[in-house]
Design a protein around this motif. Sequence first.
Motif, mmCIF file in Angstrom:
data_model
loop_
_atom_site.group_PDB
_atom_site.id
_atom_site.type_symbol
_atom_site.label_atom_id
_atom_site.label_comp_id
_atom_site.label_asym_id
_atom_site.label_seq_id
_atom_site.Cartn_x
_atom_site.Cartn_y
_atom_site.Cartn_z
ATOM 1 N N GLN A 167 0.868 -1.244 0.039
ATOM 2 C CA GLN A 167 -0.004 0.096 0.016
ATOM 3 C C GLN A 167 0.933 1.374 0.008
ATOM 4 O OE1 GLN A 167 -3.148 -1.820 3.091
ATOM 5 N NE2 GLN A 167 -2.876 0.422 3.276
ATOM 6 N N LEU A 169 3.631 1.792 -1.541
ATOM 7 C CA LEU A 169 3.918 1.885 -3.042
ATOM 8 C C LEU A 169 3.137 2.874 -4.004
ATOM 9 C CD1 LEU A 169 5.351 -1.676 -3.546
ATOM 10 C CD2 LEU A 169 6.577 0.304 -2.698
ATOM 11 N N PRO A 170 3.604 3.957 -4.694
ATOM 12 C CA PRO A 170 2.806 4.623 -5.236
ATOM 13 C C PRO A 170 2.445 3.789 -6.499
ATOM 14 C CG PRO A 170 5.373 5.256 -5.469
ATOM 15 C CD PRO A 170 5.148 4.269 -4.627
ATOM 16 N N GLY A 171 1.151 3.914 -6.832
ATOM 17 C CA GLY A 171 0.586 3.100 -8.025
ATOM 18 C C GLY A 171 -0.264 1.816 -7.361
ATOM 19 N N VAL A 172 -0.115 1.560 -6.061
ATOM 20 C CA VAL A 172 -0.983 0.293 -5.504
ATOM 21 C C VAL A 172 -2.378 1.253 -5.133
ATOM 22 C CG1 VAL A 172 -1.237 -1.312 -3.854
ATOM 23 C CG2 VAL A 172 1.046 -0.861 -5.207
ATOM 24 N N SER A 173 -3.281 0.876 -5.625
ATOM 25 C CA SER A 173 -4.477 1.424 -5.286
ATOM 26 C C SER A 173 -5.297 0.246 -4.085
ATOM 27 C CB SER A 173 -5.788 1.566 -6.492
ATOM 28 O OG SER A 173 -5.323 2.487 -7.347
ATOM 29 N N PHE A 174 -6.020 1.087 -3.321
ATOM 30 C CA PHE A 174 -6.574 0.292 -2.213
ATOM 31 C C PHE A 174 -7.500 0.850 -1.300
ATOM 32 C CE2 PHE A 174 -6.440 0.167 2.509
ATOM 33 C CZ PHE A 174 -6.495 -1.030 2.943
ATOM 34 N N SER A 175 -8.463 0.067 -0.864
ATOM 35 C CA SER A 175 -9.583 0.788 -0.267
ATOM 36 C C SER A 175 -9.916 -0.274 1.008
ATOM 37 C CB SER A 175 -10.845 1.076 -0.925
ATOM 38 O OG SER A 175 -11.534 -0.240 -1.380
ATOM 39 N N GLN A 176 -10.387 0.407 2.190
ATOM 40 C CA GLN A 176 -10.963 -0.508 3.182
ATOM 41 C C GLN A 176 -12.044 0.315 3.309
ATOM 42 O OE1 GLN A 176 -7.723 -0.084 6.119
ATOM 43 N NE2 GLN A 176 -8.622 1.755 6.916
ATOM 44 N N ASP A 177 -13.476 -0.354 3.483
ATOM 45 C CA ASP A 177 -14.601 0.071 3.762
ATOM 46 C C ASP A 177 -15.364 -0.570 5.008
ATOM 47 O OD1 ASP A 177 -15.265 2.070 1.516
ATOM 48 O OD2 ASP A 177 -14.681 0.364 0.148
ATOM 49 N N TYR A 178 -15.599 0.268 5.940
ATOM 50 C CA TYR A 178 -16.067 -0.260 7.189
ATOM 51 C C TYR A 178 -17.667 -0.478 7.037
ATOM 52 C CZ TYR A 178 -11.691 -1.260 9.415
ATOM 53 O OH TYR A 178 -10.559 -1.796 9.706
ATOM 54 N N HIS A 271 -15.464 -5.918 13.673
ATOM 55 C CA HIS A 271 -15.895 -5.248 12.652
ATOM 56 C C HIS A 271 -15.961 -5.729 11.418
ATOM 57 C CE1 HIS A 271 -14.013 -2.462 15.619
ATOM 58 N NE2 HIS A 271 -14.782 -1.333 15.092
ATOM 59 N N SER B 173 -12.794 4.157 7.508
ATOM 60 C CA SER B 173 -12.837 3.681 6.102
ATOM 61 C C SER B 173 -11.883 4.521 5.159
ATOM 62 C CB SER B 173 -14.245 3.773 5.375
ATOM 63 O OG SER B 173 -15.040 2.807 6.089
ATOM 64 N N PHE B 174 -11.234 4.228 4.008
ATOM 65 C CA PHE B 174 -10.142 4.839 3.605
ATOM 66 C C PHE B 174 -9.796 4.208 2.113
ATOM 67 C CE2 PHE B 174 -5.645 4.550 2.236
ATOM 68 C CZ PHE B 174 -5.490 5.902 2.047
ATOM 69 N N GLN B 176 -7.344 4.630 -1.617
ATOM 70 C CA GLN B 176 -6.478 5.479 -2.636
ATOM 71 C C GLN B 176 -6.663 4.949 -4.033
ATOM 72 O OE1 GLN B 176 -2.748 4.493 -0.191
ATOM 73 N NE2 GLN B 176 -2.266 2.834 -1.546
ATOM 74 N N TYR B 178 -5.140 5.192 -7.300
ATOM 75 C CA TYR B 178 -4.116 5.727 -8.521
ATOM 76 C C TYR B 178 -4.700 5.601 -10.001
ATOM 77 C CZ TYR B 178 -0.731 5.846 -5.046
ATOM 78 O OH TYR B 178 0.202 6.372 -3.708
#
Lengths: 434, 434
Positions: A167, A169-178, A271, B173-174, B176, B178
Amino acid sequence: MEVTIVGAGLVGCLLACFLARRGHHVTLYERRPDPRERGPHGGRSINLAISERGIDALRRLGLDTKVLRAALPMPGRMMHAPDGTLTFQPYSADRRHAINSIGRAELNKELLDAATALPGVRVRFGHRLTALDERTGRLEFAGGRVHDAQVVIGADGAYSAVRARLQQLPGVSFSQDYLDYGYKELSIPPRDGRFAMDPAALHIWPRGRSMMIALPNADRSFTCTLFWPHESLAALDSPQRIRTYFAEHYPDALGLMPDLVTDYLDNPVGHLVTMRCSPWHVTTGAATVGLVGDAAHAIVPFYGQGANCGFEDCVELDRCLNEAKDDFTKALELFERRKADTDVIARLALDNFVEMRDKVGSRMFLAGKRVEHALERVVPGYVSRYELISFSTTPYAEVERRVARQRRATAGTGAALLALLYALRRASRPRPRD
Amino acid sequence: MEVTIVGAGLVGCLLACFLARRGHHVTLYERRPDPRERGPHGGRSINLAISERGIDALRRLGLDTKVLRAALPMPGRMMHAPDGTLTFQPYSADRRHAINSIGRAELNKELLDAATALPGVRVRFGHRLTALDERTGRLEFAGGRVHDAQVVIGADGAYSAVRARLQQLPGVSFSQDYLDYGYKELSIPPRDGRFAMDPAALHIWPRGRSMMIALPNADRSFTCTLFWPHESLAALDSPQRIRTYFAEHYPDALGLMPDLVTDYLDNPVGHLVTMRCSPWHVTTGAATVGLVGDAAHAIVPFYGQGANCGFEDCVELDRCLNEAKDDFTKALELFERRKADTDVIARLALDNFVEMRDKVGSRMFLAGKRVEHALERVVPGYVSRYELISFSTTPYAEVERRVARQRRATAGTGAALLALLYALRRASRPRPRD
């Protein structure tokens, strides 16, 4: 090839089996101590419902029979109305189809035994990953221990330490949705040495804003899970409030839960999170780092597919290794195609929460399910989404395409009407458990 | 009240001014050394286009005149066709409206001067945040320095260290996201001491898959930014390839860029990311930690709203402090309402990339813009989206509701047709710069 897997949970162990079968040497690093030397800690784990995708993965390794022997088949849902009325609804038009309740700890032990029995597999417990250099493949663990790897696969779950590095590293898209919802684990112990409710069902108390489910255990208890918004869970902060609330909303369960108050006050709130990441692998310099299972795509538990999806990841990665002739960099690149499938099940799992919480209690929903099962009987080739997700290994994304095609087809013909008549006719007959 | 702001960039400094005006004591912790004691490092910063939202925030502190004096107004876009044809397109039907080009480093120095001139504001440079305990409010910095705070506001940009801590908390929640596109900063120096192109425009070379823009600087140079997929940017890896590519796609710019090859090979590739976080604040125990600006909601630069949006955050937080009578916990809770607005501008900024890259070059697009400006003249109350975003302080979410209402209204009447006729009549006349 030397392969390092971080995490010796369900998916890490199963993947180690697949890789060992291919002749690779696998070292698993696990944060926790060996669970086979301790009891389960509990309080946070929803029971698993293993269905066809998981079974298929186990079958390929000859592990299905042993695992299923320890599991309890649940051929349908048992709905508990507030007045105590029970309604059973089969999951499939085919009465042989069932999802299978098993405890996570028990299954993990089975898979650890299976993996460590294979030549070339070793597990290092008590190794918590603290740093990973994706360029050199160097792993650092708490206490200063170091391991140099060429291929690192993170199978370390929703809160993956391997992914935490990717996460950054630039270019790695990520999301966490609670979700706003949390969950609390509760228990229904055996009564006079027997199951207190029918063990051949997944029990659901759909209450709109809140929901409780219960899955049977081999020791004849049920593990219950109450889903509710966090602030509501927190608001029940005294024995009196807990009992009053359950007496009003879950009266039939209350009588079966002697430890309700202590369970409720002692057990932590879980959670519910959906994690997405893209890409799942990074190759810089000599090392390749990839992700599988919850580390790559944690989903909410409402379709009973988390572990099944993770197991299917192993089958797919094994397939990619075939295609790439065991070049892990190429195989992990091919494995990115699976994201189309895991995105679908992530969405369906979220959608199913609304269905379980609210709709399964309604007459319209039950009638709709009967129509669907009737369609499966009268329309050649028609298969419901639940059937395809739980009782087939059709890729998740293909399931969605097929469901969309079927909807168009049945809308365009009189098939829906015919099926409806058929369903009504059956519904008016005394209803067996089908 | 003692308030700690992490990050003394544009938004951190501006917020310090607002808070100092309210009588609070503010300490800013900044990772980098004082930029006023060094030259800018450059190579990674797209020029800013300050428009009404940013100016409004500066105006409230009496800083607008000084900042705008250093800026260059750009009343429209100048499109560069591959054959060298130039087309100017005003941003507004009102010819007095312009967005204003200014360098980030220059603006930052102005705001640092403004903040440090106020009583109660101090800045600690060279303090890189390494740990934050959100329960106690303890901040740790590289080198072991420690600071205990009650109110911590993260204004430390897209890669916020404060947010990195909040992200670890369950329930936060978060995401990113790219883009596949990166960017490369290039330069057009002055020619014979004068601007090499018209400085009263934002220059755009729309090329479909790639795009270049150029904004004027006070020293009569232009800062150019080339947007292109990462793999394409990387593929131009020799002086020959760079020159050949620019000769084919950006021939008129090539002649103005004597340092093209060294700029291209030396400057790093920038990443384009959208960051979302929810909630933006956490209160546990005695401490409150919140986020503003890019730390809360980094967006891509294609609507020229990143800094404007961050400045407007300060105005809104100031408003929340009014409502909450300077209770920061309550104010940061109220401030969560702004997410509805920042979600809108995040989406519009992404959508605008397609428009800038591709559509601005087409006749249909230009005709559409003329119709829109004509509508603004003939239909009472009609205002285009670009006008409302760039030249008003109407909340972003309200802009979208208004645009939707207008679309329904103009579709329902003959107004669009009338405006079209009006636009065509005007288009057939010799076109002044309006």
